[in-house]
Design a protein around this motif. Structure first.
Motif, PDB file in Angstrom:
ATOM      1  N   LEU A  40     -46.307   3.789  17.975  1.00 22.12           N
ATOM      2  CA  LEU A  40     -44.508   4.657  17.781  1.00 22.12           C
ATOM      3  C   LEU A  40     -44.057   3.886  16.980  1.00 22.12           C
ATOM      4  CD1 LEU A  40     -44.366   4.365  21.910  1.00 22.12           C
ATOM      5  CD2 LEU A  40     -44.917   6.527  20.335  1.00 22.12           C
ATOM      6  N   SER A  41     -43.324   4.778  16.262  1.00 24.64           N
ATOM      7  CA  SER A  41     -41.853   4.577  15.116  1.00 24.64           C
ATOM      8  C   SER A  41     -41.294   2.978  14.859  1.00 24.64           C
ATOM      9  CB  SER A  41     -41.236   5.597  14.842  1.00 24.64           C
ATOM     10  OG  SER A  41     -41.567   7.114  14.983  1.00 24.64           O
ATOM     11  N   SER A  42     -41.080   2.790  16.378  1.00 30.57           N
ATOM     12  CA  SER A  42     -40.883   2.035  16.720  1.00 30.57           C
ATOM     13  C   SER A  42     -40.651   1.094  18.268  1.00 30.57           C
ATOM     14  CB  SER A  42     -39.031   1.271  16.341  1.00 30.57           C
ATOM     15  OG  SER A  42     -38.752   2.197  17.082  1.00 30.57           O
ATOM     16  N   LEU A  43     -40.587  -0.013  18.733  1.00 24.26           N
ATOM     17  CA  LEU A  43     -40.670  -0.593  20.050  1.00 24.26           C
ATOM     18  C   LEU A  43     -39.447  -1.410  20.513  1.00 24.26           C
ATOM     19  CD1 LEU A  43     -41.713   0.643  22.718  1.00 24.26           C
ATOM     20  CD2 LEU A  43     -43.339  -0.615  22.654  1.00 24.26           C
ATOM     21  N   ALA A  44     -38.705  -1.845  20.925  1.00 23.67           N
ATOM     22  CA  ALA A  44     -38.269  -2.427  20.803  1.00 23.67           C
ATOM     23  C   ALA A  44     -38.157  -3.054  22.786  1.00 23.67           C
ATOM     24  CB  ALA A  44     -36.879  -2.257  20.763  1.00 23.67           C
ATOM     25  N   VAL A  45     -37.881  -3.993  22.968  1.00 24.90           N
ATOM     26  CA  VAL A  45     -37.661  -4.543  23.658  1.00 24.90           C
ATOM     27  C   VAL A  45     -35.680  -4.623  23.933  1.00 24.90           C
ATOM     28  CG1 VAL A  45     -37.724  -6.187  25.580  1.00 24.90           C
ATOM     29  CG2 VAL A  45     -39.986  -5.679  24.246  1.00 24.90           C
ATOM     30  N   ALA A  46     -36.165  -4.482  25.296  1.00 27.81           N
ATOM     31  CA  ALA A  46     -34.110  -4.639  25.999  1.00 27.81           C
ATOM     32  C   ALA A  46     -34.044  -5.491  26.923  1.00 27.81           C
ATOM     33  CB  ALA A  46     -33.565  -3.424  26.541  1.00 27.81           C
ATOM     34  N   VAL A  47     -33.329  -6.767  27.090  1.00 22.56           N
ATOM     35  CA  VAL A  47     -32.764  -7.962  27.728  1.00 22.56           C
ATOM     36  C   VAL A  47     -31.613  -7.641  28.446  1.00 22.56           C
ATOM     37  CG1 VAL A  47     -33.443 -10.200  28.881  1.00 22.56           C
ATOM     38  CG2 VAL A  47     -35.070  -9.090  26.975  1.00 22.56           C
ATOM     39  N   ASN A  48     -31.314  -7.503  29.414  1.00 23.20           N
ATOM     40  CA  ASN A  48     -29.911  -6.833  30.508  1.00 23.20           C
ATOM     41  C   ASN A  48     -29.175  -6.927  29.351  1.00 23.20           C
ATOM     42  OD1 ASN A  48     -31.382  -9.000  31.982  1.00 23.20           O
ATOM     43  ND2 ASN A  48     -30.275 -10.625  31.015  1.00 23.20           N
ATOM     44  N   ASN A  49     -29.770  -5.170  29.222  1.00 20.85           N
ATOM     45  CA  ASN A  49     -28.791  -3.937  28.230  1.00 20.85           C
ATOM     46  C   ASN A  49     -28.630  -3.987  26.967  1.00 20.85           C
ATOM     47  OD1 ASN A  49     -28.623  -2.269  30.410  1.00 20.85           O
ATOM     48  ND2 ASN A  49     -26.707  -3.537  31.469  1.00 20.85           N
ATOM     49  N   GLU A  50     -29.192  -5.430  26.332  1.00 20.25           N
ATOM     50  CA  GLU A  50     -28.905  -5.589  25.327  1.00 20.25           C
ATOM     51  C   GLU A  50     -30.503  -5.898  24.129  1.00 20.25           C
ATOM     52  OE1 GLU A  50     -26.212  -5.822  23.378  1.00 20.25           O
ATOM     53  OE2 GLU A  50     -24.743  -5.903  25.117  1.00 20.25           O
ATOM     54  N   TYR A  51     -30.771  -5.133  22.213  1.00 17.77           N
ATOM     55  CA  TYR A  51     -31.450  -4.920  22.290  1.00 17.77           C
ATOM     56  C   TYR A  51     -32.116  -6.771  22.288  1.00 17.77           C
ATOM     57  CZ  TYR A  51     -31.197  -0.385  21.000  1.00 17.77           C
ATOM     58  OH  TYR A  51     -31.775   0.948  21.789  1.00 17.77           O
ATOM     59  N   ILE A  95     -35.455  -6.354  31.880  1.00 20.55           N
ATOM     60  CA  ILE A  95     -36.122  -5.642  30.715  1.00 20.55           C
ATOM     61  C   ILE A  95     -36.659  -4.340  31.091  1.00 20.55           C
ATOM     62  CG2 ILE A  95     -38.645  -6.944  29.302  1.00 20.55           C
ATOM     63  CD1 ILE A  95     -38.058  -9.007  31.244  1.00 20.55           C
ATOM     64  N   ALA A  96     -36.504  -3.975  29.452  1.00 19.62           N
ATOM     65  CA  ALA A  96     -36.971  -2.336  29.727  1.00 19.62           C
ATOM     66  C   ALA A  96     -37.845  -2.254  28.079  1.00 19.62           C
ATOM     67  CB  ALA A  96     -35.912  -1.751  29.766  1.00 19.62           C
ATOM     68  N   LEU A  97     -38.888  -1.694  27.963  1.00 21.15           N
ATOM     69  CA  LEU A  97     -39.275  -0.685  26.474  1.00 21.15           C
ATOM     70  C   LEU A  97     -38.311   0.252  25.581  1.00 21.15           C
ATOM     71  CD1 LEU A  97     -43.380  -0.840  26.665  1.00 21.15           C
ATOM     72  CD2 LEU A  97     -41.375  -2.890  26.156  1.00 21.15           C
ATOM     73  N   ILE A  98     -37.968   0.296  24.571  1.00 22.49           N
ATOM     74  CA  ILE A  98     -36.998   0.750  24.284  1.00 22.49           C
ATOM     75  C   ILE A  98     -38.328   1.298  23.254  1.00 22.49           C
ATOM     76  CG2 ILE A  98     -34.838   1.443  23.028  1.00 22.49           C
ATOM     77  CD1 ILE A  98     -34.095   0.400  26.029  1.00 22.49           C
ATOM     78  N   PRO A  99     -38.876   2.740  23.428  1.00 29.00           N
ATOM     79  CA  PRO A  99     -39.304   3.660  22.287  1.00 29.00           C
ATOM     80  C   PRO A  99     -38.030   4.097  21.311  1.00 29.00           C
ATOM     81  CG  PRO A  99     -39.235   4.663  23.748  1.00 29.00           C
ATOM     82  CD  PRO A  99     -38.799   3.345  25.259  1.00 29.00           C
ATOM     83  N   PRO A 100     -38.201   4.701  20.008  1.00 29.16           N
ATOM     84  CA  PRO A 100     -37.665   5.007  18.667  1.00 29.16           C
ATOM     85  C   PRO A 100     -36.248   6.254  20.181  1.00 29.16           C
ATOM     86  CG  PRO A 100     -39.792   5.341  18.221  1.00 29.16           C
ATOM     87  CD  PRO A 100     -39.593   5.035  19.724  1.00 29.16           C
ATOM     88  N   VAL A 101     -34.874   5.888  20.355  1.00 31.11           N
ATOM     89  CA  VAL A 101     -33.524   6.658  20.988  1.00 31.11           C
ATOM     90  C   VAL A 101     -33.734   8.170  19.923  1.00 31.11           C
ATOM     91  CG1 VAL A 101     -33.047   4.806  21.847  1.00 31.11           C
ATOM     92  CG2 VAL A 101     -31.719   5.235  19.517  1.00 31.11           C
ATOM     93  N   SER A 102     -33.131   9.108  20.850  1.00 30.91           N
ATOM     94  CA  SER A 102     -32.764  10.290  19.866  1.00 30.91           C
ATOM     95  C   SER A 102     -31.992  10.981  20.716  1.00 30.91           C
ATOM     96  CB  SER A 102     -34.155  11.003  20.086  1.00 30.91           C
ATOM     97  OG  SER A 102     -34.947  11.381  21.650  1.00 30.91           O
ATOM     98  N   GLY A 103     -31.322  10.150  21.432  1.00 33.32           N
ATOM     99  CA  GLY A 103     -29.654  11.044  21.666  1.00 33.32           C
ATOM    100  C   GLY A 103     -28.896  11.771  20.311  1.00 33.32           C
ATOM    101  N   GLY A 104     -27.869  12.099  21.289  1.00 32.74           N
ATOM    102  CA  GLY A 104     -26.728  13.093  19.764  1.00 32.74           C
ATOM    103  C   GLY A 104     -27.174  14.388  19.698  1.00 32.74           C
TER     104      GLY A 104
END
Lengths: 80, 139, 139, 80
Positions: free
Chosen positions: A47-58, A71-80
């Motif tokens: 993936l272009s990027s993969l972040a970890v979020a903890v309690n709704n923060e990067y 805990i969540a895995l955050i692949p590249p976001v594409s909202g908007g």
């Protein structure tokens, strides 16, 4: 400790399920978690990027994870 | 005053505009993002937006608060993002900012949509006649 | 596609927004100018806008055409200016621009409102409790 | 020649009427017209700016005026 990880978008599709439980050493860092998941699901590493979020923060790479964290895995976001 | 929403219902743009009206605000800048009929030249049939709701709402509010801090004259901010299935022409996102003078309304609105696209946990899957793609997922 | 209007009737903002919709336009930026409750700290009771109609319409169109030339990706532009008597909160002007990508919609919309304020032959008189002033008339 | 000049906003108020007819030498420039009007209505000279429009366009100082032109005085605009 056991971590429960929420998965979204393409990360959810790669893993094949919306949440994942993994056992991890106490004090496992966000970066350490990513490394173990990359080993298990090599497609995540493409993936272009993969972040970890903890309690709704990067989370920073060295953020220690705790069992009670959301805990969540955050692949590249594409909202908007 | 900040209003944030993430909804699977059609966005009421007029209501969003009314929500930032203020007697002291002479300027309202609004950005509306709609579904285009193509992406990188390929005809799009529909889109699906998936959200990590709690984090998306938290991050949307943070982005709006950052804008209000950076442009302290801001009167009101409304940000509404759609999720679920969307078709060509559907409104995916509305950002509306009211300020006393116009330059700040443009700057704050553009900051919010630019930052939203970088940090808010929403994912877009484009469906074509012959397949689908998670936008931006791969290099 | 450019739509210009100068009207003594209330501006229908929703109709202005709909007028720039286009299947190829994923971005709509809108600027709405409303009557503020004060100007340079003085409470405003009402405004009167006077226009040199034929020249105002001609100059509005020129400004919109310049924007369409400078940002060739622009799909549609609508500019509507009110004239006559306006009260606090009334919409004086709406500029709406649709483009495939968002940066151009912001830039073109801001160019239009900034240039409109410099060249379009419309004059605003502010009425206060105790007098009135033609805005910008004197140094 | 006779020029008919449309007046707006504060220029209309200063002159006290919405149009003005003036006789001017043939080939009178926009700048020349302004000078003669400044002499007649000194308050016009106190404005932040005063332009001449010919046929819906702003005129350059040296634009020659003609009897059939649509001429207007443009005090500082304040639309938007």
């Amino acid at each position: 400790m056991n971590l429960k990880i929420a998965l979204f978008g393409i990360a959810r599709e790669i893993v094949g399920q919306p949440t994942l439980e993994v056992s991890a050493p106490e004090g496992q860092s966000a970066q350490g978690l990513l490394q173990s998941l990359h080993a298990r699901y090599p497609e995540l590493a493409r993936l272009s990027s993969l972040a970890v979020a903890v309690n709704n923060e990067y989370a920073a790479d060295d953020t220690p994870l705790q069992e009670r964290d959301e805990i969540a895995l955050i692949p590249p976001v594409s909202g908007g | 005053m900040i209003h944030i929403d993430l909804t699977d219902q059609p966005i009421d743009v007029s209501a969003a505009l009314r929500s930032v009206e203020a007697d002291g605000a002479g300027a309202i800048n609004t950005f509306i993002g709609t579904v285009r009929n193509k992406s990188t030249g390929r005809p799009v049939v529909r889109l699906e937006y998936e959200a990590y709701d709690s984090m998306a709402l938290h991050q949307l509010r943070k982005v709006a608060e950052q804008a209000a801090e950076q442009w302290p004259m801001v009167e009101k901010i409304t940000v509404i993002h759609r999720k679920g299935t969307l078709h060509i022409g559907d409104v995916a996102v509305v950002v509306a900012v009211s300020t006393p003078h116009r330059a700040e309304s443009f700057a704050a609105c553009q900051y919010i949509i630019d930052t939203l696209k970088q940090v808010v946990t929403i994912w877009k899957k484009e469906f074509y006649e012959d397949g689908d793609v998670w936008v931006a997922a791969h290099p």
